[in-house]
Motif scaffolding. Structure first.
Motif, PDB file in Angstrom:
ATOM      1  N   VAL A 155      24.746  37.556 100.742  1.00  0.00           N
ATOM      2  CA  VAL A 155      25.326  37.779 102.066  1.00  0.00           C
ATOM      3  C   VAL A 155      26.645  38.536 101.916  1.00  0.00           C
ATOM      4  O   VAL A 155      27.502  38.149 101.110  1.00  0.00           O
ATOM      5  CB  VAL A 155      25.579  36.442 102.800  1.00  0.00           C
ATOM      6  CG1 VAL A 155      26.251  36.691 104.152  1.00  0.00           C
ATOM      7  CG2 VAL A 155      24.282  35.665 102.974  1.00  0.00           C
ATOM      8  N   ARG A 156      26.821  39.612 102.679  1.00  0.00           N
ATOM      9  CA  ARG A 156      28.073  40.353 102.737  1.00  0.00           C
ATOM     10  C   ARG A 156      28.413  40.577 104.205  1.00  0.00           C
ATOM     11  O   ARG A 156      27.546  40.992 104.998  1.00  0.00           O
ATOM     12  CB  ARG A 156      27.972  41.691 102.028  1.00  0.00           C
ATOM     13  CG  ARG A 156      27.835  41.597 100.531  1.00  0.00           C
ATOM     14  CD  ARG A 156      29.113  41.150  99.853  1.00  0.00           C
ATOM     15  NE  ARG A 156      28.996  41.207  98.404  1.00  0.00           N
ATOM     16  CZ  ARG A 156      28.459  40.251  97.658  1.00  0.00           C
ATOM     17  NH1 ARG A 156      27.975  39.159  98.245  1.00  0.00           N
ATOM     18  NH2 ARG A 156      28.380  40.380  96.346  1.00  0.00           N
ATOM     19  N   LEU A 157      29.656  40.323 104.560  1.00  0.00           N
ATOM     20  CA  LEU A 157      30.082  40.433 105.952  1.00  0.00           C
ATOM     21  C   LEU A 157      31.155  41.505 106.108  1.00  0.00           C
ATOM     22  O   LEU A 157      32.033  41.657 105.244  1.00  0.00           O
ATOM     23  CB  LEU A 157      30.616  39.086 106.448  1.00  0.00           C
ATOM     24  CG  LEU A 157      29.655  37.901 106.345  1.00  0.00           C
ATOM     25  CD1 LEU A 157      30.326  36.644 106.889  1.00  0.00           C
ATOM     26  CD2 LEU A 157      28.339  38.173 107.063  1.00  0.00           C
ATOM     27  N   ASP A 158      31.056  42.247 107.218  1.00  0.00           N
ATOM     28  CA  ASP A 158      32.044  43.248 107.605  1.00  0.00           C
ATOM     29  C   ASP A 158      32.233  44.300 106.521  1.00  0.00           C
ATOM     30  O   ASP A 158      33.348  44.605 106.073  1.00  0.00           O
ATOM     31  CB  ASP A 158      33.376  42.573 107.956  1.00  0.00           C
ATOM     32  CG  ASP A 158      33.188  41.515 109.044  1.00  0.00           C
ATOM     33  OD1 ASP A 158      32.346  41.743 109.931  1.00  0.00           O
ATOM     34  OD2 ASP A 158      33.863  40.479 108.992  1.00  0.00           O
ATOM     35  N   VAL A 159      31.087  44.870 106.103  1.00  0.00           N
ATOM     36  CA  VAL A 159      31.062  45.873 105.040  1.00  0.00           C
ATOM     37  C   VAL A 159      31.066  47.273 105.654  1.00  0.00           C
ATOM     38  O   VAL A 159      30.283  47.547 106.568  1.00  0.00           O
ATOM     39  CB  VAL A 159      29.796  45.692 104.177  1.00  0.00           C
ATOM     40  CG1 VAL A 159      29.754  46.730 103.073  1.00  0.00           C
ATOM     41  CG2 VAL A 159      29.730  44.294 103.616  1.00  0.00           C
ATOM     42  N   ALA A 192      23.938  51.854 104.282  1.00  0.00           N
ATOM     43  CA  ALA A 192      23.740  50.466 104.708  1.00  0.00           C
ATOM     44  C   ALA A 192      22.556  49.840 103.973  1.00  0.00           C
ATOM     45  O   ALA A 192      22.631  48.689 103.509  1.00  0.00           O
ATOM     46  CB  ALA A 192      23.532  50.409 106.217  1.00  0.00           C
ATOM     47  N   ILE A 193      21.470  50.581 103.826  1.00  0.00           N
ATOM     48  CA  ILE A 193      20.304  50.064 103.097  1.00  0.00           C
ATOM     49  C   ILE A 193      20.621  49.928 101.615  1.00  0.00           C
ATOM     50  O   ILE A 193      20.192  48.966 100.964  1.00  0.00           O
ATOM     51  CB  ILE A 193      19.077  50.966 103.332  1.00  0.00           C
ATOM     52  CG1 ILE A 193      18.591  50.829 104.776  1.00  0.00           C
ATOM     53  CG2 ILE A 193      17.943  50.605 102.362  1.00  0.00           C
ATOM     54  CD1 ILE A 193      17.381  51.677 105.104  1.00  0.00           C
ATOM     55  N   ARG A 194      21.376  50.882 101.062  1.00  0.00           N
ATOM     56  CA  ARG A 194      21.751  50.776  99.642  1.00  0.00           C
ATOM     57  C   ARG A 194      22.562  49.506  99.373  1.00  0.00           C
ATOM     58  O   ARG A 194      22.370  48.842  98.349  1.00  0.00           O
ATOM     59  CB  ARG A 194      22.550  52.004  99.216  1.00  0.00           C
ATOM     60  CG  ARG A 194      21.737  53.292  99.112  1.00  0.00           C
ATOM     61  CD  ARG A 194      22.518  54.397  98.462  1.00  0.00           C
ATOM     62  NE  ARG A 194      21.805  55.665  98.568  1.00  0.00           N
ATOM     63  CZ  ARG A 194      22.092  56.606  99.469  1.00  0.00           C
ATOM     64  NH1 ARG A 194      23.113  56.427 100.317  1.00  0.00           N
ATOM     65  NH2 ARG A 194      21.389  57.714  99.507  1.00  0.00           N
ATOM     66  N   ILE A 195      23.457  49.161 100.290  1.00  0.00           N
ATOM     67  CA  ILE A 195      24.262  47.949 100.121  1.00  0.00           C
ATOM     68  C   ILE A 195      23.363  46.716 100.149  1.00  0.00           C
ATOM     69  O   ILE A 195      23.475  45.815  99.301  1.00  0.00           O
ATOM     70  CB  ILE A 195      25.335  47.870 101.220  1.00  0.00           C
ATOM     71  CG1 ILE A 195      26.349  49.004 101.052  1.00  0.00           C
ATOM     72  CG2 ILE A 195      26.041  46.523 101.186  1.00  0.00           C
ATOM     73  CD1 ILE A 195      27.258  49.200 102.255  1.00  0.00           C
ATOM     74  N   VAL A 198      23.521  41.899 105.478  1.00  0.00           N
ATOM     75  CA  VAL A 198      24.717  42.725 105.499  1.00  0.00           C
ATOM     76  C   VAL A 198      25.173  42.935 106.940  1.00  0.00           C
ATOM     77  O   VAL A 198      24.468  43.585 107.734  1.00  0.00           O
ATOM     78  CB  VAL A 198      24.474  44.098 104.829  1.00  0.00           C
ATOM     79  CG1 VAL A 198      25.734  44.961 104.930  1.00  0.00           C
ATOM     80  CG2 VAL A 198      24.080  43.915 103.370  1.00  0.00           C
ATOM     81  N   ARG A 199      26.318  42.366 107.282  1.00  0.00           N
ATOM     82  CA  ARG A 199      26.932  42.624 108.578  1.00  0.00           C
ATOM     83  C   ARG A 199      27.925  43.768 108.397  1.00  0.00           C
ATOM     84  O   ARG A 199      28.827  43.689 107.563  1.00  0.00           O
ATOM     85  CB  ARG A 199      27.652  41.372 109.081  1.00  0.00           C
ATOM     86  CG  ARG A 199      28.121  41.487 110.533  1.00  0.00           C
ATOM     87  CD  ARG A 199      28.681  40.152 111.008  1.00  0.00           C
ATOM     88  NE  ARG A 199      29.991  39.869 110.426  1.00  0.00           N
ATOM     89  CZ  ARG A 199      30.579  38.662 110.479  1.00  0.00           C
ATOM     90  NH1 ARG A 199      29.940  37.642 111.044  1.00  0.00           N
ATOM     91  NH2 ARG A 199      31.771  38.469 109.950  1.00  0.00           N
ATOM     92  N   ALA A 248      32.412  33.295 109.930  1.00  0.00           N
ATOM     93  CA  ALA A 248      33.655  33.732 109.297  1.00  0.00           C
ATOM     94  C   ALA A 248      33.455  34.151 107.847  1.00  0.00           C
ATOM     95  O   ALA A 248      34.204  34.980 107.329  1.00  0.00           O
ATOM     96  CB  ALA A 248      34.689  32.614 109.373  1.00  0.00           C
ATOM     97  N   ASP A 249      32.462  33.583 107.175  1.00  0.00           N
ATOM     98  CA  ASP A 249      32.248  33.892 105.765  1.00  0.00           C
ATOM     99  C   ASP A 249      30.783  33.616 105.416  1.00  0.00           C
ATOM    100  O   ASP A 249      30.045  33.010 106.206  1.00  0.00           O
ATOM    101  CB  ASP A 249      33.184  33.078 104.876  1.00  0.00           C
ATOM    102  CG  ASP A 249      33.138  31.579 105.171  1.00  0.00           C
ATOM    103  OD1 ASP A 249      32.019  31.021 105.251  1.00  0.00           O
ATOM    104  OD2 ASP A 249      34.208  30.977 105.329  1.00  0.00           O
ATOM    105  N   PRO A 250      30.331  34.073 104.235  1.00  0.00           N
ATOM    106  CA  PRO A 250      28.929  33.861 103.851  1.00  0.00           C
ATOM    107  C   PRO A 250      28.514  32.398 103.827  1.00  0.00           C
ATOM    108  O   PRO A 250      27.380  32.070 104.177  1.00  0.00           O
ATOM    109  CB  PRO A 250      28.867  34.487 102.458  1.00  0.00           C
ATOM    110  CG  PRO A 250      29.908  35.552 102.472  1.00  0.00           C
ATOM    111  CD  PRO A 250      31.030  34.963 103.283  1.00  0.00           C
TER     112      PRO A 250
END
Length: 257
Positions: free
Chosen positions: A13-17, A25-28, A83-84, A137-139
Motif C-alpha cells: 500500500v502506498r498513499l499520496d504518491v 501510476a501503473i508502474r508504481i 496506490v492512492r 491516514a496511513d497504510p
C-alpha cells in the motif's frame, strides 16, 4: 480461498504518491507487486501493454483503475497492490477519469481470487467505506479497514436450484474487472429475489464470443463492447462497475420491468 487482507499486505500500500501519467501510476502499482513477491518486473509491462491494446476498460468506477493482465509466468503468487495518487491522472476513460486510486491485481489463475475480489467490490460500492479508504491516514489504517469482518465475504452464493438464464460480465482478461461487475449484478439479483433464476459468469472477450449462445445478455465496458462484434445477444455498456443503481437500470431495461 485467500482473504482480501491476505492478498493485500501493508507493504503493498502506498498513499499520496505523485505520478506524471497513467503509465507511471501503473508502474508504481506494479513495482509494489514485485517488491512484495507477487510478480516479477515483467508483469508491470504486461499490465501496461494490456491497457495499450484494450484501452482503459479497467477504469471501472469514477476515479478507480483496476490494473491487471492475464495470468502468466510473471505472476509468482496471487496478490494486490494499492496506490492512492497525490493528484489524479487521466487514463483516457470518457466517463470515469481522472483516476486517483490504482489497485493492481496479479492472479495465478482465473479463479483463486474471486472471493477476495467480491469483498473488495462490496467495500468500494459502499460510499461510507469507500470514503474511509480514500481518507485513510496511513497504510496500516487502510489495511485495518480492508481486514474488517464486514469486508470479508466467505464462501459463494448459495442457490436453491438450477438457474434459467445466464448473463455474462466481460472484460479483457476475465480475471479482474468482470468480477467486479459480476459481484454488483449478483447483489442486484439478490435484492430482486432473482438469484435462483439467473446465474452470472465473468469471462474474457475471446471466451465471451463462444459463450454468448448460452447467455441472454452481456454486460461490459464501452471499450470491450466495441471489440466483441456481433454475438447474437444484447450487449449492455456499464460505466461504473460498482454502481448498484446503474446495474439495476441495465437489468430493468434487459427484462423490460
Amino acid at each position: 480461498m485467500a482473504a482480501l487482507s491476505d492478498l493485500l499486505p501493508v507493504a503493498a500500500v502506498r498513499l499520496d504518491v505523485p505520478a506524471a501519467d497513467w503509465r507511471e501510476a501503473i508502474r508504481i502499482a506494479g513495482a509494489l507487486l514485485t517488491e512484495t513477491g507477487a510478480t516479477t518486473g515483467t508483469y508491470t509491462a504486461e499490465m501496461i501493454r494490456n491497457a495499450e491494446e484494450n484501452g482503459p476498460y479497467f477504469v471501472i468506477a469514477p476515479g478507480l483503475a483496476f490494473a491487471h493482465a492475464r495470468p502468466s509466468p510473471a505472476v509468482l503468487r496471487t496478490g494486490l497492490s494499492w496506490v492512492r495518487l497525490e493528484r489524479p491522472v487521466e487514463f483516457g476513460h470518457a466517463a470515469n477519469d481522472p483516476v486517483h486510486l490504482v489497485v493492481a491485481l496479479a492472479a495465478e489463475t482465473s479463479g483463486a481470487h474471486t472471493t477476495a475480489m467480491a469483498a473488495l467490490a462490496q467495500l468500494l460500492a459502499d460510499p461510507g467505506t469507500a470514503r474511509t479508504l480514500q481518507e485513510a491516514a496511513d497504510p496500516e489504517a487502510l489495511h485495518t479497514v480492508l481486514a474488517g469482518a464486514a469486508g470479508e465475504r466467505q464462501g459463494e452464493r448459495a442457490r436453491s436450484g438450477p438457474a434459467v438464464h445466464k448473463i455474462l460480465t466481460v472484460c479483457g482478461n476475465g480475471v479482474g474487472t468482470s468480477l467486479f461487475l459480476k459481484n454488483t449484478l449478483e447483489q442486484v439479483l439478490d435484492r430482486w429475489g432473482w438469484s435462483r433464476h439467473v446465474t452470472v459468469e465473468a469471462t474474457d472477450t475471446i471466451s465471451a464470443r463462444g459463450k454468448a449462445a448460452e447467455a441472454v445478455a452481456i454486460l461490459t465496458s464501452r471499450e470491450i463492447a466495441g471489440t466483441l462484434g456481433e454475438v447474437g445477444v444484447p450487449v449492455t455498456v456499464v460505466e461504473d462497475f460498482t454502481s448498484g443503481p446503474e446495474v439495476d437500470r441495465a437489468l430493468r431495461a434487459l427484462y423490460d420491468v
